[in-house]
Each structure stands twice: as C-alpha cells, then as structure tokens.
Scaffold this motif. Structure first.
Motif, short mmCIF file in Angstrom:
data_model
loop_
_atom_site.label_atom_id
_atom_site.label_comp_id
_atom_site.label_asym_id
_atom_site.label_seq_id
_atom_site.Cartn_x
_atom_site.Cartn_y
_atom_site.Cartn_z
N VAL A 20 48.90 -11.44 55.40
CA VAL A 20 49.32 -10.05 55.58
C VAL A 20 50.80 -10.00 55.90
N GLY A 21 51.50 -9.09 55.25
CA GLY A 21 52.92 -8.87 55.51
C GLY A 21 53.28 -7.45 55.13
N LEU A 22 54.54 -7.15 55.21
CA LEU A 22 55.02 -5.83 54.79
C LEU A 22 55.20 -5.81 53.28
N GLU A 23 54.85 -4.70 52.67
CA GLU A 23 55.12 -4.53 51.24
C GLU A 23 56.63 -4.57 51.00
N GLN A 24 57.38 -3.89 51.87
CA GLN A 24 58.84 -3.87 51.77
C GLN A 24 59.44 -3.98 53.17
N ASP A 25 60.20 -5.02 53.40
CA ASP A 25 60.93 -5.17 54.66
C ASP A 25 62.33 -4.61 54.41
N THR A 26 62.57 -3.37 54.82
CA THR A 26 63.82 -2.68 54.49
C THR A 26 64.87 -2.79 55.59
N GLY A 27 64.64 -3.63 56.59
CA GLY A 27 65.61 -3.81 57.67
C GLY A 27 66.83 -4.57 57.19
#
Length: 86
Positions: A20-27
């Motif tokens: 499990v992870g983020l679909e988009q890590d926008t940081g």
C-alpha cells in the motif's frame, strides 16, 4: 436413488500482505508521503477478495477509506472468498 457426490474445498490459507502506498506523492519529494491526493495505490490483491480499511489500528474495519485534511493513518487488508483476512 443414490445421492450426488459433493466436492468441497476448505481454504484456511491467509492471503498475502498487500503493498500500500500513495497513488501520487505530490510533496517536495516523491517519498515524503505528503500529497494533495489521498488516493491509495494497492498491489497484491487476490482475485475474488475484498479490501477493508481501518483507521483505529485494526479495531474496526470498513469497506472504504476517505482521507481527511491533515495526517491520516490507515491499515488495509484483503479478505479472500473463504473469509480469511490478510
């Protein structure tokens, strides 16, 4: 008359753990777990299983997760067709 034979399968095998992870890590970096989009990317789901989410460290499980503004902690598991949770 003779009865029809019945064939059953007993499944007690626990499904594999999901990735499990983020679909988009926008940081600022693609690994800081900061995002404007809290959608999860989930890999390893067994065919026929359902996903469940917990925001209270596994005390209760629901069939959906809606991230809120701020810090979110969520556990994700799959439950296979036989009812075995990962």
């Amino acid at each position: 008359p003779a009865s029809t034979p019945l064939t059953t399968v007993v499944d007690t095998t626990v499904p594999d753990t999901l990735k499990v992870g983020l679909e988009q890590d926008t940081g600022r970096s693609d690994t800081d777990l900061i995002t404007q989009d809290g959608q999860l990317h989930i890999e390893g789901q067994e065919s026929g299983s359902t996903l469940e989410y917990s925001i209270d460290n596994g005390k209760t499980w629901t069939n959906s997760f809606v991230p809120k503004a701020g810090e979110n902690t969520v556990s994700v598991r799959q439950v296979d067709a036989a009812g075995n949770p990962s």
